[in-house]
Design a protein around this motif. Structure first.
Motif, PDB file in Angstrom:
ATOM      1  N   VAL A  47      -4.353 -15.703  -5.159  1.00  0.00           N
ATOM      2  CA  VAL A  47      -4.391 -14.990  -6.292  1.00  0.00           C
ATOM      3  C   VAL A  47      -3.366 -14.162  -6.214  1.00  0.00           C
ATOM      4  CG1 VAL A  47      -6.768 -14.672  -6.059  1.00  0.00           C
ATOM      5  CG2 VAL A  47      -5.363 -13.164  -5.058  1.00  0.00           C
ATOM      6  N   ASP A  48      -2.423 -13.623  -5.346  1.00  0.00           N
ATOM      7  CA  ASP A  48      -1.442 -13.605  -5.817  1.00  0.00           C
ATOM      8  C   ASP A  48       0.310 -13.283  -5.606  1.00  0.00           C
ATOM      9  OD1 ASP A  48       0.288 -10.823  -6.332  1.00  0.00           O
ATOM     10  OD2 ASP A  48      -1.805  -9.155  -5.080  1.00  0.00           O
ATOM     11  N   SER A  49       0.234 -13.109  -4.268  1.00  0.00           N
ATOM     12  CA  SER A  49       1.627 -13.393  -3.268  1.00  0.00           C
ATOM     13  C   SER A  49       2.987 -14.685  -3.666  1.00  0.00           C
ATOM     14  CB  SER A  49       1.382 -13.082  -1.423  1.00  0.00           C
ATOM     15  OG  SER A  49       1.004 -14.071  -1.459  1.00  0.00           O
ATOM     16  N   ALA A 102      -9.487  -7.487  -2.696  1.00  0.00           N
ATOM     17  CA  ALA A 102      -9.011  -6.106  -3.456  1.00  0.00           C
ATOM     18  C   ALA A 102      -8.104  -6.128  -4.392  1.00  0.00           C
ATOM     19  CB  ALA A 102      -8.023  -5.577  -2.165  1.00  0.00           C
ATOM     20  N   GLU A 103      -7.468  -7.851  -4.344  1.00  0.00           N
ATOM     21  CA  GLU A 103      -5.739  -7.695  -5.725  1.00  0.00           C
ATOM     22  C   GLU A 103      -6.361  -8.745  -6.469  1.00  0.00           C
ATOM     23  OE1 GLU A 103      -3.311  -6.950  -4.462  1.00  0.00           O
ATOM     24  OE2 GLU A 103      -2.198  -7.005  -2.829  1.00  0.00           O
ATOM     25  N   ILE A 104      -7.688  -9.055  -6.764  1.00  0.00           N
ATOM     26  CA  ILE A 104      -8.868 -10.058  -7.785  1.00  0.00           C
ATOM     27  C   ILE A 104      -9.074  -8.315  -8.242  1.00  0.00           C
ATOM     28  CG2 ILE A 104     -10.831 -10.672  -8.205  1.00  0.00           C
ATOM     29  CD1 ILE A 104     -10.720 -12.997  -6.259  1.00  0.00           C
ATOM     30  N   GLY A 160      -2.062   0.838  -6.818  1.00  0.00           N
ATOM     31  CA  GLY A 160      -2.900   1.165  -5.673  1.00  0.00           C
ATOM     32  C   GLY A 160      -1.660   1.602  -4.332  1.00  0.00           C
ATOM     33  N   HIS A 161      -1.036   0.432  -4.453  1.00  0.00           N
ATOM     34  CA  HIS A 161       0.573  -0.031  -4.220  1.00  0.00           C
ATOM     35  C   HIS A 161       0.866   0.659  -3.071  1.00  0.00           C
ATOM     36  CE1 HIS A 161      -1.641  -4.225  -4.641  1.00  0.00           C
ATOM     37  NE2 HIS A 161      -0.610  -4.743  -3.355  1.00  0.00           N
ATOM     38  N   THR A 162       1.125   2.430  -4.431  1.00  0.00           N
ATOM     39  CA  THR A 162       2.429   3.123  -3.785  1.00  0.00           C
ATOM     40  C   THR A 162       1.505   4.196  -2.566  1.00  0.00           C
ATOM     41  OG1 THR A 162       2.524   3.268  -6.092  1.00  0.00           O
ATOM     42  CG2 THR A 162       3.286   5.468  -4.079  1.00  0.00           C
ATOM     43  N   ASN A 183      -4.909  -4.270   7.404  1.00  0.00           N
ATOM     44  CA  ASN A 183      -4.656  -5.593   6.338  1.00  0.00           C
ATOM     45  C   ASN A 183      -4.315  -4.847   5.237  1.00  0.00           C
ATOM     46  OD1 ASN A 183      -6.608  -6.231   4.834  1.00  0.00           O
ATOM     47  ND2 ASN A 183      -7.708  -7.410   6.549  1.00  0.00           N
ATOM     48  N   HIS A 184      -3.195  -6.141   4.742  1.00  0.00           N
ATOM     49  CA  HIS A 184      -2.903  -5.058   3.486  1.00  0.00           C
ATOM     50  C   HIS A 184      -3.621  -4.808   2.599  1.00  0.00           C
ATOM     51  CE1 HIS A 184      -0.216  -5.440  -0.264  1.00  0.00           C
ATOM     52  NE2 HIS A 184      -0.657  -6.154  -0.290  1.00  0.00           N
ATOM     53  N   GLY A 185      -4.761  -6.009   2.682  1.00  0.00           N
ATOM     54  CA  GLY A 185      -5.791  -5.587   1.681  1.00  0.00           C
ATOM     55  C   GLY A 185      -6.938  -4.672   1.622  1.00  0.00           C
ATOM     56  N   ALA A 208      -5.609  -1.616   3.022  1.00  0.00           N
ATOM     57  CA  ALA A 208      -4.725  -1.209   2.423  1.00  0.00           C
ATOM     58  C   ALA A 208      -4.564  -0.333   1.313  1.00  0.00           C
ATOM     59  CB  ALA A 208      -3.548  -0.683   3.302  1.00  0.00           C
ATOM     60  N   ILE A 209      -4.312  -1.585   0.742  1.00  0.00           N
ATOM     61  CA  ILE A 209      -4.430  -1.631  -0.841  1.00  0.00           C
ATOM     62  C   ILE A 209      -5.806  -1.455  -1.802  1.00  0.00           C
ATOM     63  CG2 ILE A 209      -4.760  -3.525  -3.170  1.00  0.00           C
ATOM     64  CD1 ILE A 209      -1.838  -2.046  -1.046  1.00  0.00           C
ATOM     65  N   SER A 210      -6.938  -1.436  -0.584  1.00  0.00           N
ATOM     66  CA  SER A 210      -8.207  -1.247  -1.058  1.00  0.00           C
ATOM     67  C   SER A 210      -8.422   0.091  -1.235  1.00  0.00           C
ATOM     68  CB  SER A 210      -9.326  -1.419  -0.168  1.00  0.00           C
ATOM     69  OG  SER A 210      -9.287  -2.744  -0.332  1.00  0.00           O
TER      70      SER A 210
END
Ligand SMILES: NC(=O)c1ccc[n+]([C@@H]2O[C@H](COP(=O)([O-])OP(=O)(O)OC[C@H]3O[C@@H](n4cnc5c(N)ncnc54)[C@H](O)[C@@H]3O)[C@@H](O)[C@H]2O)c1
Ligand SMILES: [Zn+2]
Length: 355
Positions: A128-130, A176-178, A243-245, A260-262, A264-266
């Motif tokens: 969905v993202d990367s 989380a990215e969705i 959400g990424h800063t 994991n990435h998601g 941390a992004i959550s």
């Protein structure tokens, strides 16, 4: 909804295929068109490629995860290609999650000054993202993704059949990215997700396909307008960084081990939604609605490090920053994001202490 099977971005010169049980066939087609094919394969993925026609395919198996996104690994893979006589008629395929795609994309974009590159993302997050948008890179001591290039794959194959082996933790990470895509751009998509998350987590085919397709279209919208992230307005590709800063700073602080990435992004999304609310942009009602949805899905929402000054040291390394400002992608309602340039590190620290 009938999902389109092929999304062709003329602007990016890339094609995104959404097909089921198609990976081996896809690789064979690439092998027919290229002198040599180097497949970098995540060790957790099983694909069957054993047949006489495939003499020009070399498979390199890699144990994946965030830890592979290093300059050392970049060197190992690049030299492996050179040692195996890679040439301009060779193609590179990455079959794995975002960590493999980011690393191999960087390799493909630089070895011999750029080789034909194909991506087969195998995690929900990478589908969905990367895999969309051509960003790649590795991490450094000072922060995430600070070395890399923009390099579009020729084709991306999204095959949801590979997701069956993915853990719930990784499904949630992709979710989380969705949800980020819905929050920055599409209120009705958010409402639809609120109703359909249970089915999505059960990997219901049509729900998954719709969520993936919608996410890709939102990401493409920004990438096509601002491929190299040059704009600093509400059309900027940086809006996808909602959400990424905060999320990247958390990942980097814990050396990519605790979350994991998601995950941390959550935490980053909820924190940046709280910042949006603190600044008077997002209503408390909508903030509560977002938090409620995250809690229902059991997504991460908080970590103690948010209250510590050490996080600020990581936040200031964010690529969106300029001069003394810490730039954020924030939201002023569910489905609308804004590029916010009025904060500096002292203000951010003060806000993080209060929210
Ligand atoms: N380039 C971009 O635009 C962009 C966008 C978002 C995220 N990212 C990056 O993506 C990375 C995260 O990607 P990710 O979440 O895919 O993580 P990942 O690639 O580390 O994969 C997570 C885990 O799942 C395993 N795995 C992969 N596919 C599997 C499958 N089908 N079944 C079972 N296990 C499988 C992997 O081996 C790994 O252990 C981060 O480094 C992040 O910075 C990049
Ligand atoms: Zn991300």
């Amino acid at each position: 909804m009938q999902t389109k099977l092929s999304i062709r971005s003329k602007k990016l010169k890339t094609e995104i295929l959404i097909k089921k049980d198609y990976i081996s066939k896809f690789i064979k087609i690439i092998a027919k068109k290229n002198e040599k094919v180097f497949c970098f394969l995540d060790s957790k993925i099983n694909i069957n490629l054993k047949s006489n026609e495939q003499k020009n395919i070399k498979i390199i198996i890699i144990r994946c995860g965030e830890k592979i996104k290093t300059l050392e690994k970049y060197k190992v893979l690049s030299e492996k290609l050179i040692k195996n006589n890679v040439n301009r008629k060779s193609a590179i395929i990455a079959i794995g999650g975002g960590s493999l795609g980011d690393l191999v994309g960087f390799v493909a974009s630089t070895v011999l000054r750029g080789l034909d590159f194909f991506l087969i993302p195998t995690t929900l997050l990478s589908q969905v993202d990367s895999s969309i948008g051509g960003k790649n890179g590795v991490n450094t001591l000072y922060g995430k993704n600070l070395l890399g290039t923009f390099y579009q794959p020729k084709q991306v194959l999204i095959d949801i059949s590979v997701l069956n082996t993915l853990s719930k933790k990784e499904i949630k990470s992709g979710y989380a990215e969705i949800i980020k895509h819905a929050l920055i751009k599409d209120y009705s998509f958010f409402c639809w997700l609120e109703k359909n998350t249970d089915k999505l987590f059960d990997l219901d085919k049509s729900i998954l396909e719709k969520a993936i397709y919608k996410s890709i279209m939102i990401k493409l919208l920004y990438v096509e307008k601002d491929e190299k992230e040059i704009l600093s307005n509400n059309d900027s590709r940086a809006m996808l960084n909602f959400g990424h800063t905060i999320g990247h700073a958390i990942e980097s602080h814990y050396n990519y081990k605790k979350f994991n990435h998601g995950e941390a992004i959550s935490i980053g999304i909820i924190t940046e939604a709280k910042i949006s609310n603190y600044l008077g942009l997002l209503s408390s009602y909508e903030l509560e609605r977002i938090i409620k949805h995250f809690k229902k899905c059991r997504l991460e929402t908080f970590d103690n490090i948010l209250k510590s000054k050490v996080l600020i040291k990581k936040i200031i390394k964010d690529k969106k920053n300029f001069l003394n400002n810490i730039n954020f992608s924030l939201i002023d309602k569910i489905g609308n994001s804004i590029f916010y340039k009025k904060l500096n590190k002292e203000k951010v620290f003060k806000i993080l202490k209060k929210i």
